[in-house]
Each structure stands twice: as structure tokens, then as C-alpha cells.
Scaffold this active site. Structure first.
Site, short mmCIF file in Angstrom:
data_model
loop_
_atom_site.label_atom_id
_atom_site.label_comp_id
_atom_site.label_asym_id
_atom_site.label_seq_id
_atom_site.Cartn_x
_atom_site.Cartn_y
_atom_site.Cartn_z
N THR A 88 0.87 -1.18 0.00
CA THR A 88 0.00 0.00 0.00
C THR A 88 0.90 1.22 0.00
OG1 THR A 88 -1.77 -1.13 1.19
CG2 THR A 88 -1.77 1.27 1.26
N LYS A 163 -7.59 1.52 -2.60
CA LYS A 163 -7.18 1.14 -1.25
C LYS A 163 -7.14 2.37 -0.33
CE LYS A 163 -5.43 -1.12 2.25
NZ LYS A 163 -4.15 -1.86 2.22
N LYS A 238 -0.21 5.08 8.78
CA LYS A 238 0.47 5.18 7.49
C LYS A 238 -0.53 5.36 6.35
CE LYS A 238 2.24 2.17 3.99
NZ LYS A 238 2.47 0.78 3.63
#
Length: 327
Positions: A88, A163, A238
Site C-alpha cells: 500500500t 485502497k 500510514k
């Protein structure tokens, strides 16, 4: 998550050579029956598909191009190798990785995942895929071994875009669910009663029904294991930073997302990095006013829309760069 994903590929009959820079991860791989290569280059050499999962876009680009005199994966791979990245990372980094891969004579797909360690172990992950349609078709059989839902989102980088948007929803909704449970506690409402109502009403969401932040209503949620992840707080921090990067670069007038990023950044920095992200409820509870009006962390509750003169606002101060938290 890459470990259990590799296990499922082995179980499905694929020939797998795995590598990780963390010795404990290599030991776990061997114990799970995954053949371990001596290096990343050895794992990629001769492979038809190179599947990577890294903490940040910088790690992806360094691994592809090489660093510190070590040859990159693009250099050692056979011509036409499929590079399938499940990290990601920022959308622009995913597009740069695809460009480098194609320029080197290979094929590229970005396929970040959702579902956490539990989903990786059970083979029930959701894959959000970016890449050319023919390349998506080529990797789909592998993804279907590791997940139950595989969605082609568009061109290179589209998987990362999906995502980031998904985890923006997830982070914000977990904060809202956790605040609601703490409010219910203050109002004398049992966890089970609130769950029974909200899970069958308009408050229903994944953060409530699958990853419920209080023990009891959902026995499989991390709250029943002292918030062992799951999906760690550092990773949510994150991912929300990635979302903030995208919000800022596109000019979206967002308020909730940047605040959620700030909340999780603080949570990770103050001991929540290795706990499941649903553990944010403990931070909310600790910061809330007690019966004597003083929060456990000596912070006044931040309430908007209260009596005149009592409302306060918080300005989000989010970092523009990925923090490289372990994934």
C-alpha cells in the site's frame, strides 16, 4: 501478511520461493512449508511472477531498481516477468513503479489488499487491482487463491487509489464507532445493547460488525485478544497519511480524513503502533472526562456544538510523506 498469502499459494500447488529481510519472517516461512531463497534476487530470478509487499513506496522503488550496489529485481528477472505489487503506497509511486517495470521489458500490476492478517490466513482478502486488462486476467487466478474478492479498478495506480479511499472510510468509521461505544458507556448503555441496535440499524459498518472495538459482541475481533493485530495502528496511521497526501494533491476539501490521520498518528506515537487499530477506543476512553470532570490524560473533551463558549475545534496537521511503518 505476505507470509500467509505465500502459504495459500503453496497449498494451491504453486511453486514459491520466498524472501524477507527479517530473520523471524524467514523462520516462520520455513515452518509453514514455504521454500526460502537466499536473497530477493534469487527469489525473483527465473520466476514468472514476482509478488512484492513492502512498507512504503520507497522500498518498492529501491527493490525494483536496486540500491547500495545490490542489483534490482527488474534487472535480475527474466524478460516479460509479471511484477505484482501488493504494497500500500502512494498512487504516484505505484505509477512510477509500473513505468520502470514496463521500460525494463516486464509487466506490472498493483494489487493492494484489504482484510488484515486474519483475511490473509483464511484466503479471504479483497484485492484492488490496477493495470492493463490482459495483465489483470493473467494474475487473477493467483489473486483468487489468496482472496475471495478481486476487483479490477482501472489502469496502473487505480488499485492504490481504491485502497486509499477504502482505508480513509475505515479509519474514520472506527473512530466514530469507538466514540459511540465510549459515549454509550457514559450514558449507562451496555456494549451488547448498543451493538444489537447499531449492527441492525443505520450505524452498521465493518468497523462495528467485524472488528468491533469492545470485547464480547464479536468474539473474533481483536478486542477479545487485548487488541493484538489484526491491522496495526501504525499501518492505519500510514494509510491515512497516504490518503491525506492524495487529498492535498487533488485539492479535495476534506476535514474528517485529515483529523482521522492526526488521531491515528498520535495513537501510534503514544504506544498504539503495535496494537490493533480498533484499540483507538482505549485512547478515546483515556482522554474522556471522568465523573469528576478530569480526563485520565488531563485533557478536556473536544466537543463541537455544545453550549455557547464551550465548543472547540482541532486543526489537522498531517505529514505529507509516508512514515515507512512496518507492514
Amino acid at each position: 501478511m505476505g507470509g500467509p498469502m505465500a502459504v495459500n499459494l503453496v497449498k494451491a500447488g504453486y511453486t514459491v520461493a520466498g524472501f524477507d529481510v527479517v530473520p523471524a519472517a524467514l523462520d516462520a516461512a520455513r515452518a509453514a512449508g514455504i521454500p526460502v531463497a537466499a536473497s530477493a534476487a534469487d527469489a525473483a530470478s527465473g520466476a514468472k511472477v514476482v509478488l512484492t509487499m513492502f512498507p512504503s513506496g520507497r522500498h518498492v522503488l529501491d527493490a525494483y531498481q536496486g540500491s547500495d550496489g545490490v542489483p534490482g529485481l527488474l534487472e535480475v528477472a527474466s524478460p516479460g516477468t509479471m511484477f505484482l505489487d501488493c504494497s500500500t503506497i502512494n498512487v504516484d509511486e505505484a505509477r512510477e513503479a509500473a513505468r520502470l517495470t514496463i521500460d525494463a521489458g516486464h509487466r506490472s500490476v498493483d494489487a493492494p489488499v484489504s482484510g488484515g492478517v486474519v483475511g490473509a490466513e483464511a484466503g479471504t482478502l479483497t484485492f484492488m487491482v490496477g493495470g492493463d486488462p490482459e495483465d489483470f486476467g493473467a494474475v487473477r487466478p493467483l489473486l483468487e487463491v489468496m482472496g475471495k474478492r478481486v476487483v479490477h479498478c482501472g489502469a496502473h495506480g487505480a488499485g492504490q487509489a481504491a485502497k486509499i479511499c477504502n482505508n480513509l472510510i475505515l479509519g474514520a468509521s472506527m473512530i466514530a464507532v469507538s466514540e459511540a461505544f465510549v459515549l454509550g458507556e457514559k450514558l449507562g448503555l451496555s456494549h451488547q445493547a448498543l451493538f444489537d441496535v447499531a449492527s441492525a440499524a443505520s450505524g452498521q459498518c465493518w468497523a462495528l460488525t467485524t472488528n468491533c472495538p469492545v470485547p464480547g459482541p464479536v468474539p473474533t475481533s481483536p478486542a477479545n485478544r487485548d487488541y493484538q493485530p489484526g491491522f496495526a495502528g501504525a499501518l492505519m496511521a500510514k494509510d491515512l497519511k497516504l490518503a491525506v497526501n492524495a487529498l492535498q494533491s487533488t485539492g479535495v476539501a476534506a476535514r474528517v480524513g485529515p483529523l482521522a490521520a492526526e488521531i491515528y498518528d498520535t495513537f501510534a506515537a503514544e504506544g498504539g503502533a503495535g496494537r490493533d487499530f480498533s484499540g483507538i477506543i482505549t485512547d478515546i476512553r483515556d482522554r474522556s472526562d471522568g465523573p469528576d470532570g478530569a480526563g485520565n490524560k488531563n485533557q478536556t473533551a473536544n466537543v463541537a456544538g455544545g453550549a455557547p463558549g464551550t465548543a472547540s475545534t482541532t486543526a489537522a496537521n498531517s505529514a505529507a510523506q509516508d512514515d515507512g511503518s512496518p507492514e
